[in-house]
Each structure stands twice: as C-alpha cells, then as structure tokens.
Design a protein around this motif. Structure first.
Motif, PDB file in Angstrom:
ATOM      1  N   ASP A   1     -34.177 -59.022  10.801  1.00 54.84           N
ATOM      2  CA  ASP A   1     -33.205 -59.298  11.867  1.00 54.84           C
ATOM      3  C   ASP A   1     -33.358 -58.307  13.011  1.00 54.84           C
ATOM      4  O   ASP A   1     -33.257 -58.680  14.196  1.00 54.84           O
ATOM      5  N   PHE A   2     -33.583 -57.043  12.679  1.00 55.01           N
ATOM      6  CA  PHE A   2     -33.750 -56.032  13.724  1.00 55.01           C
ATOM      7  C   PHE A   2     -35.004 -56.309  14.550  1.00 55.01           C
ATOM      8  O   PHE A   2     -34.992 -56.180  15.781  1.00 55.01           O
ATOM      9  N   ALA A   3     -36.101 -56.711  13.887  1.00 54.37           N
ATOM     10  CA  ALA A   3     -37.343 -57.000  14.607  1.00 54.37           C
ATOM     11  C   ALA A   3     -37.193 -58.233  15.490  1.00 54.37           C
ATOM     12  O   ALA A   3     -37.738 -58.286  16.594  1.00 54.37           O
ATOM     13  N   PHE A   4     -36.436 -59.229  15.018  1.00 57.57           N
ATOM     14  CA  PHE A   4     -36.263 -60.450  15.797  1.00 57.57           C
ATOM     15  C   PHE A   4     -35.332 -60.247  16.988  1.00 57.57           C
ATOM     16  O   PHE A   4     -35.240 -61.118  17.857  1.00 57.57           O
ATOM     17  N   ALA A   5     -34.626 -59.130  17.030  1.00 57.44           N
ATOM     18  CA  ALA A   5     -33.749 -58.877  18.172  1.00 57.44           C
ATOM     19  C   ALA A   5     -34.536 -58.604  19.448  1.00 57.44           C
ATOM     20  O   ALA A   5     -33.990 -58.705  20.549  1.00 57.44           O
ATOM     21  N   PHE A   6     -35.822 -58.275  19.299  1.00 61.60           N
ATOM     22  CA  PHE A   6     -36.676 -58.007  20.453  1.00 61.60           C
ATOM     23  C   PHE A   6     -37.745 -59.093  20.526  1.00 61.60           C
ATOM     24  O   PHE A   6     -38.396 -59.390  19.523  1.00 61.60           O
ATOM     25  N   PRO A   7     -37.951 -59.681  21.683  1.00 63.73           N
ATOM     26  CA  PRO A   7     -39.022 -60.680  21.822  1.00 63.73           C
ATOM     27  C   PRO A   7     -40.381 -60.081  21.487  1.00 63.73           C
ATOM     28  O   PRO A   7     -40.582 -58.864  21.580  1.00 63.73           O
ATOM     29  N   ALA A   8     -41.306 -60.944  21.090  1.00 65.62           N
ATOM     30  CA  ALA A   8     -42.625 -60.470  20.643  1.00 65.62           C
ATOM     31  C   ALA A   8     -43.340 -59.696  21.740  1.00 65.62           C
ATOM     32  O   ALA A   8     -43.860 -58.597  21.498  1.00 65.62           O
ATOM     33  N   LEU A   9     -43.363 -60.256  22.941  1.00 68.97           N
ATOM     34  CA  LEU A   9     -44.098 -59.601  24.016  1.00 68.97           C
ATOM     35  C   LEU A   9     -43.442 -58.284  24.407  1.00 68.97           C
ATOM     36  O   LEU A   9     -44.128 -57.298  24.690  1.00 68.97           O
ATOM     37  N   LEU A  10     -42.104 -58.244  24.399  1.00 69.88           N
ATOM     38  CA  LEU A  10     -41.407 -57.003  24.741  1.00 69.88           C
ATOM     39  C   LEU A  10     -41.688 -55.915  23.708  1.00 69.88           C
ATOM     40  O   LEU A  10     -41.905 -54.750  24.055  1.00 69.88           O
ATOM     41  N   SER A  11     -41.697 -56.295  22.433  1.00 66.95           N
ATOM     42  CA  SER A  11     -42.017 -55.324  21.381  1.00 66.95           C
ATOM     43  C   SER A  11     -43.431 -54.785  21.547  1.00 66.95           C
ATOM     44  O   SER A  11     -43.676 -53.581  21.397  1.00 66.95           O
ATOM     45  N   ALA A  12     -44.361 -55.690  21.854  1.00 64.22           N
ATOM     46  CA  ALA A  12     -45.744 -55.256  22.042  1.00 64.22           C
ATOM     47  C   ALA A  12     -45.876 -54.348  23.251  1.00 64.22           C
ATOM     48  O   ALA A  12     -46.636 -53.358  23.224  1.00 64.22           O
ATOM     49  N   VAL A  13     -45.135 -54.642  24.319  1.00 65.00           N
ATOM     50  CA  VAL A  13     -45.188 -53.793  25.507  1.00 65.00           C
ATOM     51  C   VAL A  13     -44.661 -52.397  25.194  1.00 65.00           C
ATOM     52  O   VAL A  13     -45.244 -51.380  25.604  1.00 65.00           O
ATOM     53  N   MET A  14     -43.572 -52.304  24.435  1.00 61.75           N
ATOM     54  CA  MET A  14     -43.015 -50.998  24.097  1.00 61.75           C
ATOM     55  C   MET A  14     -43.981 -50.189  23.223  1.00 61.75           C
ATOM     56  O   MET A  14     -44.165 -48.986  23.430  1.00 61.75           O
ATOM     57  N   ILE A  15     -44.605 -50.849  22.246  1.00 58.36           N
ATOM     58  CA  ILE A  15     -45.508 -50.131  21.342  1.00 58.36           C
ATOM     59  C   ILE A  15     -46.754 -49.649  22.085  1.00 58.36           C
ATOM     60  O   ILE A  15     -47.178 -48.498  21.943  1.00 58.36           O
ATOM     61  N   THR A  16     -47.343 -50.530  22.886  1.00 57.42           N
ATOM     62  CA  THR A  16     -48.545 -50.132  23.620  1.00 57.42           C
ATOM     63  C   THR A  16     -48.230 -49.109  24.711  1.00 57.42           C
ATOM     64  O   THR A  16     -49.084 -48.286  25.050  1.00 57.42           O
ATOM     65  N   ALA A  17     -47.002 -49.157  25.250  1.00 59.33           N
ATOM     66  CA  ALA A  17     -46.623 -48.152  26.245  1.00 59.33           C
ATOM     67  C   ALA A  17     -46.489 -46.770  25.595  1.00 59.33           C
ATOM     68  O   ALA A  17     -46.786 -45.745  26.221  1.00 59.33           O
ATOM     69  N   LEU A  18     -46.057 -46.728  24.332  1.00 57.62           N
ATOM     70  CA  LEU A  18     -45.930 -45.455  23.624  1.00 57.62           C
ATOM     71  C   LEU A  18     -47.278 -44.941  23.120  1.00 57.62           C
ATOM     72  O   LEU A  18     -47.578 -43.749  23.226  1.00 57.62           O
ATOM     73  N   LEU A  19     -48.105 -45.866  22.568  1.00 58.60           N
ATOM     74  CA  LEU A  19     -49.369 -45.454  21.964  1.00 58.60           C
ATOM     75  C   LEU A  19     -50.538 -45.480  22.931  1.00 58.60           C
ATOM     76  O   LEU A  19     -51.591 -44.916  22.636  1.00 58.60           O
ATOM     77  N   GLY A  20     -50.349 -46.147  24.082  1.00 60.46           N
ATOM     78  CA  GLY A  20     -51.425 -46.246  25.054  1.00 60.46           C
ATOM     79  C   GLY A  20     -52.068 -47.623  25.030  1.00 60.46           C
ATOM     80  O   GLY A  20     -52.023 -48.330  24.009  1.00 60.46           O
TER      81      GLY A  20
END
Length: 307
Positions: free
Chosen positions: A144-163
């Motif tokens: 449920d927590f993962a589904f609270a964020f859209p897929a593309l938004l989650s990917a943008v946040m992760i890649t923004a943190l990791l590069g």
C-alpha cells in the motif's frame, strides 16, 4: 441298414453385438492451448508486434545499417535516403540504427527490472499467503505504501538520489514492480490454499515450502506470466520516461526516451525525429498489452467466456 444323410450346416444367425466402450480422444493440453491462441485476435496481433520488436532488438546485436553513435554534421537533419532509410537527426546520426539499438536497451531494462520484481514479489506474496498473520499484514502495508506513489515518480526519486544511469533505472523500476507481483501472487495463492488437495497435502505431512512449490506455484503461474507481460510494457514506458528526463540511459547509448527529448527542439523543422521513436514506443507497449490480454484468454478460457 439305412444311412443317415449328412446334415449341411446352414448359415448361422449372428447374435446381438454388444458395443464396446467408446473412447473419446481429447486433444492434448498443448494442442488445446494452440487452438485457443490461434482463435484469440489479441494474442495474434500482440504476438506479431512483440516478435517484431524482439527481432529488431536481436538484429541490432550483430548488425545495424550504420554505427548509431557516428556523427556527420554534413548530413544532419536529412530525410529518408538510400543510405539513411529513416533519415538523420540533428547530429547526423542514422535514425534507423538508433531505433534498433534503442530497442535492445529497452529490452534489457525491462527484462531485468521485471525479473527483480517478479522474483522478490512472488516470494513475498507466497510467504504472505502461507503464513498469514502479521507477516501478511506487513507485506500488504508495504505494498500500500509503494502504491501511494506513481511508478514514474518513484523511479524519478530513486534515480535522483542514486544518480542517473541504466543500472539505477533498472533498480528503480524493479523496486516498484515488487509490490505489484506481491499483491497478485498473494491473492491468487490464497485461493489455492483453500482447495481440498492442498488440505490433503497438509494432512499427509507436507510442509509449507513443499506445498508452495508443488501445488501453489504451478497453479498460479499463468497469472504471474500474464502480469509479467503487462509489467514488461510498463517498464519500457517507465524507462522511456526516465530517459526523456535525463535520468535513464546516458549518452552515447541510444534510447527512445532521449531521442524524444532531443527532438522537441526540431519538432517543426524535422517532425520525424519525434514521430519515429514515439511510434516505436506506442507499438511496442501496445503489442505487449495485447499479448498479455491474449495470454489471459489462452491460459484461462473461463475469463473469456465470462466477458
């Protein structure tokens, strides 16, 4: 002494014929699946588009018309010709070669990302269905927590943190796929755990792991395969979105999303720079979605009759 004339036996009257058991030959499961596949329009169209996409990617492994990274400023922004069948971009690179190599990159990202989500998500879903209790509650709340964020938004946040980069894009898309497969697997596995043959297996002394491997997973594999096809299409779309934002595959490796990003400046001067990679994404995602819908009809014909 009188002799008795020999009696000539007459034709014998056949008695009633008892019919034997009638054997009805049923087609093998593979033949039945092949018939349903040929009758499914979605499966046929989706399969053709997907095979075309895979064929282009496989061909690019050993052959492309030109080097997709070679620049030629003298031939920049040219239309289709004998040398460049789809024309050239703003750097003089061959568009057809870039499209072919971009398909290879999309497959790599999609397969690895879906593989991560499928393996971890299926394991968590099976664990939640088998153990229930607080383990199931923890897996579902994580989903449920993962589904609270859209897929593309989650990917943008992760890649923004990791590069930015292909590896981080794969990791970001794969992490989002984990709760998807966990929820699908858990729901399907719960229905199997309530069946009589599973109860009989438990009474015979089989453990949870053996029941999951021998009875639960084989009966939900068709659902997982269909979901994997759908998630593969979404992974390709997410990779294109990340590359468009500059967070996905980095230059000089061609990427459909980055081709769209670079083409927006020349949209009126050379619209084919945006149209061609856009059509490649559209038809690839469409083919995978149709294939997933067709697989659902082929592997579970009850759903097709219900619709």
């Amino acid at each position: 002494m009188s002799q008795t004339a020999p009696v000539t036996p007459g034709p014998t009257t056949p008695g009633p014929v008892t019919p034997g058991p009638v054997t009805i030959r049923r087609p093998s499961p593979l033949v039945e699946i092949a018939r349903r596949a040929a009758a499914s329009r979605n499966f046929v169209i989706g399969g053709v588009l997907t095979l075309l996409f895979l064929g282009i990617a496989a061909t690019s492994l050993f052959w492309t018309p030109l080097d997709p990274t070679r620049m030629s400023i003298r031939t920049r922004l040219q239309g289709p010709s004998d040398l460049n069948l789809l024309g050239t971009d703003q750097f003089g690179r061959d568009i057809l070669s870039m499209i072919m190599t971009g398909a290879q990159n999309s497959i790599l990202v999609g397969v690895v990302a879906v593989g991560i989500g499928l393996s971890l998500g299926t394991a968590l879903g099976c664990l939640a269905a088998a153990r229930r209790g607080w383990i199931e509650e923890l897996v579902m709340r994580f989903s449920d927590f993962a589904f609270a964020f859209p897929a593309l938004l989650s990917a943008v946040m992760i890649t923004a943190l990791l590069g930015p980069g292909a590896v981080n894009s794969i990791l970001a898309i794969g992490i989002f796929n984990v709760p998807v497969f966990a929820r699908v697997t858990r729901g399907a596995a719960l229905a199997i755990w309530s069946r009589e043959y599973v109860m009989a297996a438990r009474l015979s002394g089989k453990g949870t792991v053996r029941i999951t491997l021998h009875h639960v997973l084989p009966n939900i594999m068709s659902i997982i395969i269909v979901q994997a096809t759908i998630q593969f299409a979404l992974a390709i779309l997410a990779e294109a979105g990340l590359s468009y934002l500059g967070l996905g595959t980095q230059p000089p490796t061609p990427s459909w999303g980055r081709m769209l990003n670079e083409a927006q400046t020349f949209i009126y001067m050379a619209p084919q720079l945006a149209i061609i990679p856009g059509l490649a994404i559209v038809f690839t995602v469409l083919g995978l979605n149709l294939l997933g819908d067709g697989l659902r009809d082929v592997l579970d014909p009850k759903l097709r009759r219900a619709r």
